[in-house]
Motif scaffolding. Structure first.
Motif, mmCIF file in Angstrom:
data_model
loop_
_atom_site.group_PDB
_atom_site.id
_atom_site.type_symbol
_atom_site.label_atom_id
_atom_site.label_comp_id
_atom_site.label_asym_id
_atom_site.label_seq_id
_atom_site.Cartn_x
_atom_site.Cartn_y
_atom_site.Cartn_z
ATOM 1 N N ASP A 141 34.081 32.698 28.463
ATOM 2 C CA ASP A 141 33.183 33.784 28.870
ATOM 3 C C ASP A 141 32.801 33.632 30.335
ATOM 4 O OD1 ASP A 141 33.287 34.709 26.319
ATOM 5 O OD2 ASP A 141 31.280 34.030 25.742
ATOM 6 N N ASN A 142 32.643 34.763 31.005
ATOM 7 C CA ASN A 142 32.150 34.755 32.381
ATOM 8 C C ASN A 142 31.248 35.960 32.591
ATOM 9 O OD1 ASN A 142 33.898 36.924 32.531
ATOM 10 N ND2 ASN A 142 35.374 35.921 33.863
ATOM 11 N N VAL A 143 30.675 36.067 33.761
ATOM 12 C CA VAL A 143 29.722 37.143 34.020
ATOM 13 C C VAL A 143 30.386 38.511 33.938
ATOM 14 C CG1 VAL A 143 30.050 37.093 36.526
ATOM 15 C CG2 VAL A 143 27.882 37.917 35.573
ATOM 16 N N TRP A 144 31.678 38.603 34.300
ATOM 17 C CA TRP A 144 32.377 39.887 34.278
ATOM 18 C C TRP A 144 32.532 40.410 32.858
ATOM 19 C CZ3 TRP A 144 32.297 42.414 38.497
ATOM 20 C CH2 TRP A 144 32.365 41.759 39.725
ATOM 21 N N ALA A 145 32.699 39.517 31.905
ATOM 22 C CA ALA A 145 32.786 39.955 30.514
ATOM 23 C C ALA A 145 31.510 40.672 30.098
ATOM 24 C CB ALA A 145 33.052 38.763 29.605
ATOM 25 N N TRP A 146 30.363 40.108 30.502
ATOM 26 C CA TRP A 146 29.083 40.699 30.100
ATOM 27 C C TRP A 146 28.753 41.954 30.899
ATOM 28 C CZ3 TRP A 146 27.653 39.223 25.588
ATOM 29 C CH2 TRP A 146 27.989 37.954 25.135
ATOM 30 N N VAL A 147 29.197 42.010 32.153
ATOM 31 C CA VAL A 147 29.033 43.246 32.930
ATOM 32 C C VAL A 147 29.841 44.367 32.271
ATOM 33 C CG1 VAL A 147 29.532 44.390 35.126
ATOM 34 C CG2 VAL A 147 28.536 42.098 35.115
ATOM 35 N N GLY A 148 31.075 44.050 31.896
ATOM 36 C CA GLY A 148 31.909 45.033 31.212
ATOM 37 C C GLY A 148 31.293 45.486 29.899
ATOM 38 N N GLY A 207 38.919 37.725 35.563
ATOM 39 C CA GLY A 207 38.834 36.298 35.272
ATOM 40 C C GLY A 207 39.513 35.912 33.979
ATOM 41 N N ALA A 208 39.934 36.903 33.177
ATOM 42 C CA ALA A 208 40.615 36.614 31.912
ATOM 43 C C ALA A 208 42.053 37.124 31.925
ATOM 44 C CB ALA A 208 39.857 37.241 30.742
ATOM 45 N N VAL A 209 42.248 38.312 32.476
ATOM 46 C CA VAL A 209 43.593 38.867 32.616
ATOM 47 C C VAL A 209 44.281 38.138 33.767
ATOM 48 C CG1 VAL A 209 44.932 40.956 33.040
ATOM 49 C CG2 VAL A 209 42.777 41.088 31.771
ATOM 50 N N GLN A 210 45.530 37.747 33.555
ATOM 51 C CA GLN A 210 46.213 36.915 34.527
ATOM 52 C C GLN A 210 47.473 37.576 35.085
ATOM 53 O OE1 GLN A 210 45.009 33.545 35.368
ATOM 54 N NE2 GLN A 210 43.301 34.640 34.407
ATOM 55 N N GLY A 211 47.682 37.448 36.398
ATOM 56 C CA GLY A 211 48.935 37.833 37.050
ATOM 57 C C GLY A 211 49.431 39.220 36.715
ATOM 58 N N LYS A 212 50.667 39.293 36.205
ATOM 59 C CA LYS A 212 51.319 40.572 35.924
ATOM 60 C C LYS A 212 50.679 41.318 34.767
ATOM 61 C CE LYS A 212 55.831 39.119 37.706
ATOM 62 N NZ LYS A 212 57.266 38.891 37.386
ATOM 63 N N GLN A 213 49.829 40.643 34.013
ATOM 64 C CA GLN A 213 49.120 41.334 32.933
ATOM 65 C C GLN A 213 48.290 42.495 33.486
ATOM 66 O OE1 GLN A 213 46.841 38.184 31.170
ATOM 67 N NE2 GLN A 213 48.534 37.461 29.903
ATOM 68 N N TRP A 214 47.827 42.340 34.714
ATOM 69 C CA TRP A 214 46.997 43.384 35.318
ATOM 70 C C TRP A 214 47.749 44.703 35.474
ATOM 71 C CZ3 TRP A 214 42.089 43.876 35.407
ATOM 72 C CH2 TRP A 214 41.245 42.764 35.508
ATOM 73 N N ILE A 215 49.076 44.649 35.545
ATOM 74 C CA ILE A 215 49.856 45.883 35.714
ATOM 75 C C ILE A 215 49.597 46.828 34.538
ATOM 76 C CG2 ILE A 215 52.180 46.862 35.829
ATOM 77 C CD1 ILE A 215 53.072 44.275 37.221
ATOM 78 N N ILE A 216 49.654 46.290 33.331
ATOM 79 C CA ILE A 216 49.431 47.105 32.134
ATOM 80 C C ILE A 216 47.997 47.594 32.079
ATOM 81 C CG2 ILE A 216 49.331 47.048 29.620
ATOM 82 C CD1 ILE A 216 51.690 45.130 29.648
ATOM 83 N N THR A 217 47.057 46.699 32.355
ATOM 84 C CA THR A 217 45.634 47.048 32.265
ATOM 85 C C THR A 217 45.245 48.132 33.265
ATOM 86 O OG1 THR A 217 45.131 44.793 31.515
ATOM 87 C CG2 THR A 217 43.303 46.096 32.398
ATOM 88 N N ILE A 218 45.659 47.989 34.506
ATOM 89 C CA ILE A 218 45.314 48.967 35.546
ATOM 90 C C ILE A 218 46.048 50.282 35.327
ATOM 91 C CG2 ILE A 218 45.428 49.472 38.007
ATOM 92 C CD1 ILE A 218 43.261 47.488 37.264
ATOM 93 N N LEU A 219 47.311 50.213 34.932
ATOM 94 C CA LEU A 219 48.083 51.429 34.680
ATOM 95 C C LEU A 219 47.434 52.257 33.567
ATOM 96 C CD1 LEU A 219 50.566 53.158 35.280
ATOM 97 C CD2 LEU A 219 51.839 51.785 33.606
ATOM 98 N N ALA A 220 46.979 51.570 32.516
ATOM 99 C CA ALA A 220 46.324 52.274 31.408
ATOM 100 C C ALA A 220 45.039 52.951 31.870
ATOM 101 C CB ALA A 220 46.025 51.296 30.271
ATOM 102 N N LEU A 221 44.283 52.289 32.736
ATOM 103 C CA LEU A 221 43.046 52.887 33.254
ATOM 104 C C LEU A 221 43.357 54.126 34.079
ATOM 105 C CD1 LEU A 221 39.988 52.821 33.675
ATOM 106 C CD2 LEU A 221 40.370 51.311 35.650
ATOM 107 N N ILE A 222 44.384 54.054 34.918
ATOM 108 C CA ILE A 222 44.770 55.204 35.731
ATOM 109 C C ILE A 222 45.155 56.381 34.834
ATOM 110 C CG2 ILE A 222 46.518 56.088 37.338
ATOM 111 C CD1 ILE A 222 46.589 53.279 38.580
ATOM 112 N N ILE A 223 45.892 56.088 33.769
ATOM 113 C CA ILE A 223 46.329 57.150 32.861
ATOM 114 C C ILE A 223 45.146 57.811 32.178
ATOM 115 C CG2 ILE A 223 47.565 57.626 30.709
ATOM 116 C CD1 ILE A 223 49.619 55.512 31.561
ATOM 117 N N ILE A 224 44.184 57.013 31.696
ATOM 118 C CA ILE A 224 43.056 57.610 30.971
ATOM 119 C C ILE A 224 42.160 58.410 31.919
ATOM 120 C CG2 ILE A 224 41.471 55.653 31.137
ATOM 121 C CD1 ILE A 224 41.984 58.051 28.144
ATOM 122 N N VAL A 225 42.025 57.967 33.167
ATOM 123 C CA VAL A 225 41.248 58.744 34.136
ATOM 124 C C VAL A 225 41.944 60.087 34.391
ATOM 125 C CG1 VAL A 225 40.461 58.872 36.535
ATOM 126 C CG2 VAL A 225 40.172 56.754 35.235
#
Length: 274
Positions: A141-148, A207-225
């Motif tokens: 756990d980190n502060v970003w998890a709780w902010v989210g 702080g939890a998502v690592q490296g290339k994993q961010w590609i999927i996470t950010i792409l999904a956010l762009i799509i939903i927006v």
């Protein structure tokens, strides 16, 4: 920063994410009954099913932290509320069905339904991936998890309140646009809350998502927006057709932002009131 074993990355991640995709597929399978449910009822229930799977897997594999539990529970609450609300509305509100879908069941070719099902399952797995990666990466756990978590919780409340306020306004006057409560601040508070929910999910992954994993996470956010912006655009088009000649609506739509509060972004399309 925590270290992940390469062998773990190569074998566990793909299996876990494919399983999440299968869970999402089960959650939105009712789209074969009515096509739009892939993107509405099935959308909510797919997220709910993913949250349930996160809980089961996390407890069984002992990879859970306090934040992971709360994040998974928020997925369940979000999905159950959204899917249940839309399902109830579509089954009981004939006026809504007449406006949005023409009031009649339209048979969709099986190939089209199958392609939408596949796209939906991958998208919903991608949208929830920040939490999936947190669990499978065994991230502390980190502060970003709780902010989210805070952002997600506020978004769920905002979306529920917006839906309740609109339902109350339509019950009182079915032929008037809604401009009460949150609708005084933004014309599409439910869509804005939807965007904020997924922003919260993305923030929770810092702080939890690592490296290339961010590609999927950010792409999904762009799509939903993009999807929410497009939904606001289609809603504005319907409202212009229905209320465009109403001076009260003209004043409302020219002074209240359509999607993002406290901005001057009032319209997503060129109106045709003349």
């Amino acid at each position: 920063m925590f270290h992940l074993d390469p062998a773990y990355i190569g074998h566990v991640w793909p299996t876990f994410m494919w399983t999440i995709t299968l869970v999402a597929a089960i959650g939105c399978i009712m789209g074969f009954y009515e096509f739009v449910w892939f993107m509405s009822v099935g959308y909510g229930f797919a997220v709910m099913c993913i949250g349930l799977f996160h809980l089961i897997f996390g407890f069984a594999a002992h990879t859970f932290t306090a934040a992971s539990v709360v994040l998974s529970i928020l997925f369940i609450i979000y999905g159950w509320r959204l899917g249940g609300y839309i399902l109830k509305r579509e089954l009981t509100n004939q006026n809504y069905k007449n406006k949005v879908g023409g009031g009649a069941f339209k048979r969709t070719p099986i190939f089209v339904s199958l392609m939408m099902w596949i796209m939906s399952m991958f998208l919903y797995a991608a949208q929830t991936s920040a939490v999936s990666y947190r669990i499978i990466n065994r991230a502390p756990d980190n502060v970003w998890a709780w902010v989210g978590i805070a952002i997600m919780a506020c978004a769920i409340l905002g979306e529920a309140l917006a839906d309740r306020q609109k339902s109350a306004a339509k019950k009182e006057n079915p032929h008037r646009f809604c401009d009460t409560g949150l609708y005084k601040i933004v014309r599409c508070p439910n869509y804005f809350s939807e965007i904020m929910f997924w922003i919260g999910v993305t923030v929770s992954g810092i702080g939890a998502v690592q490296g290339k994993q961010w590609i999927i996470t950010i792409l999904a956010l762009i799509i939903i927006v993009y999807v929410m912006y497009n939904s606001a655009q289609r809603l504005e088009l319907r409202h212009e057709k229905t209320y465009g000649l109403d001076p009260e609506y003209q004043k409302y739509s020219d002074t209240v932002p359509i999607l993002f509060p406290f901005t001057k972004h009032y319209h997503t399309l060129t109106t045709y009131r003349d």
